[in-house]
Design an enzyme around this catalytic site. Structure first.
Site, mmCIF file in Angstrom:
data_model
loop_
_atom_site.group_PDB
_atom_site.id
_atom_site.type_symbol
_atom_site.label_atom_id
_atom_site.label_comp_id
_atom_site.label_asym_id
_atom_site.label_seq_id
_atom_site.Cartn_x
_atom_site.Cartn_y
_atom_site.Cartn_z
ATOM 1 N N LYS A 84 6.062 -1.017 5.496
ATOM 2 C CA LYS A 84 6.361 -0.510 3.828
ATOM 3 C C LYS A 84 6.117 1.017 3.877
ATOM 4 C CE LYS A 84 5.465 -3.018 -0.166
ATOM 5 N NZ LYS A 84 4.566 -3.839 -0.886
HETATM 6 C C1 E4P Z 1 5.506 -5.278 -3.842
HETATM 7 O O1 E4P Z 1 5.879 -5.281 -2.716
HETATM 8 C C2 E4P Z 1 4.282 -4.885 -4.461
HETATM 9 O O2 E4P Z 1 3.182 -5.071 -3.571
HETATM 10 C C3 E4P Z 1 4.026 -5.699 -5.552
HETATM 11 O O3 E4P Z 1 4.979 -6.470 -6.167
HETATM 12 C C4 E4P Z 1 3.411 -4.586 -6.895
HETATM 13 O O4 E4P Z 1 3.472 -5.428 -8.029
HETATM 14 P P1 E4P Z 1 2.237 -5.170 -9.244
HETATM 15 O O5 E4P Z 1 3.266 -4.340 -10.134
HETATM 16 O O6 E4P Z 1 2.071 -6.255 -9.760
HETATM 17 O O7 E4P Z 1 1.364 -4.503 -8.590
#
Ligand code: E4P
Length: 226
Positions: A84
């Protein structure tokens, strides 16, 4: 549509996986912090042993060399690891290199259609638009998904649209209607997907009628109320 769980909590991942409908996992540094544990690499490996599908593990460097230095050992951990990478200039360069080496990437922190377009051109495996965080600042997150799905379809980009920062089941419904490839959700949202009060009321009635029927048949009557 693929369902990913958005957590690093091993118990939640195991429980969700037992449902038999889980296709992958996304983590991020905040989710790692929440889950705890002592070794990041070991933790990611454990997740890969639980779920058969892509497991996103995020780098924290913001320069090209640093991102590459983190990405390569992560990719070597397990075939299912997806690196990522944040949607910044050096992140895009890294995604281009990683993609040329056959390493899967999830381009994260996407908040605009132009960002998504560039990530796809760089060869990202997944693009992660954060719908909930856009909603939080009074910008309709799902409109971004609609734009990205249309743009990618127009040009046949293979990058999969991974709807992230999902907060409730309606995000999932809209994502599915728009043809997004993946929804990554907290475990709470996955459980909410199957909840309906009429199901609970209906089941309660079926069970109580069945008990009454059994009691009546065992007592020798035909079970029909007079
Ligand atoms: C995506 O891969 C992120 O880990 C995640 O969806 C972020 O979500 P949040 O805005 O609830 O922290």
């Amino acid at each position: 549509m693929k369902f990913f769980i958005d957590t690093a909590d091993l118990n939640e991942i195991r429980e969700a996986n037992e449902m038999g409908v889980l296709d992958g996992v996304t983590t991020n540094p905040s989710l790692m912090r929440k889950a705890g544990g002592s070794d990041f690499y070991e933790h990611i490996k454990k997740i890969c042993e639980i779920v058969e599908g892509p497991v996103s593990a995020e780098v924290i460097s913001t320069d090209y060399d640093g991102i590459m230095d983190e990405a390569l050992p992560l990719a070597e951990l397990h075939d299912n690891v997806v690196v990522k990478v944040p949607l910044i200039l050096d992140g895009i360069k890294a995604i281009r290199s990683l993609s040329s080496q056959g390493i899967k990437t999830n381009c994260t922190l996407c908040f605009s259609p132009t960002q998504a377009l560039v990530a796809a051109k760089a060869g990202a495996t997944f693009i992660s638009p954060f719908v909930g965080r856009l909603d939080d600042i009074s910008t309709p997150g799902m409109e971004l998904i609609e734009q990205i799905v249309l743009m990618y379809d127009n040009y046949g980009f293979e990058t999969e649209v991974l709807v992230a920062s999902i907060r409730h089941p309606m995000h999932v419904v809209e994502a599915a209607m728009m043809g997004a490839d993946v929804a990554t959700m907290p475990f709470g949202v996955i459980k909410q997907l199957i909840k309906h009060p009429l199901t609970d009321v209906g089941l309660e009635k079926f069970i109580s009628d069945w008990k009454a029927y059994r009691a009546a048949t065992e007592a020798g009557s035909n079970g029909i109320d007079a």
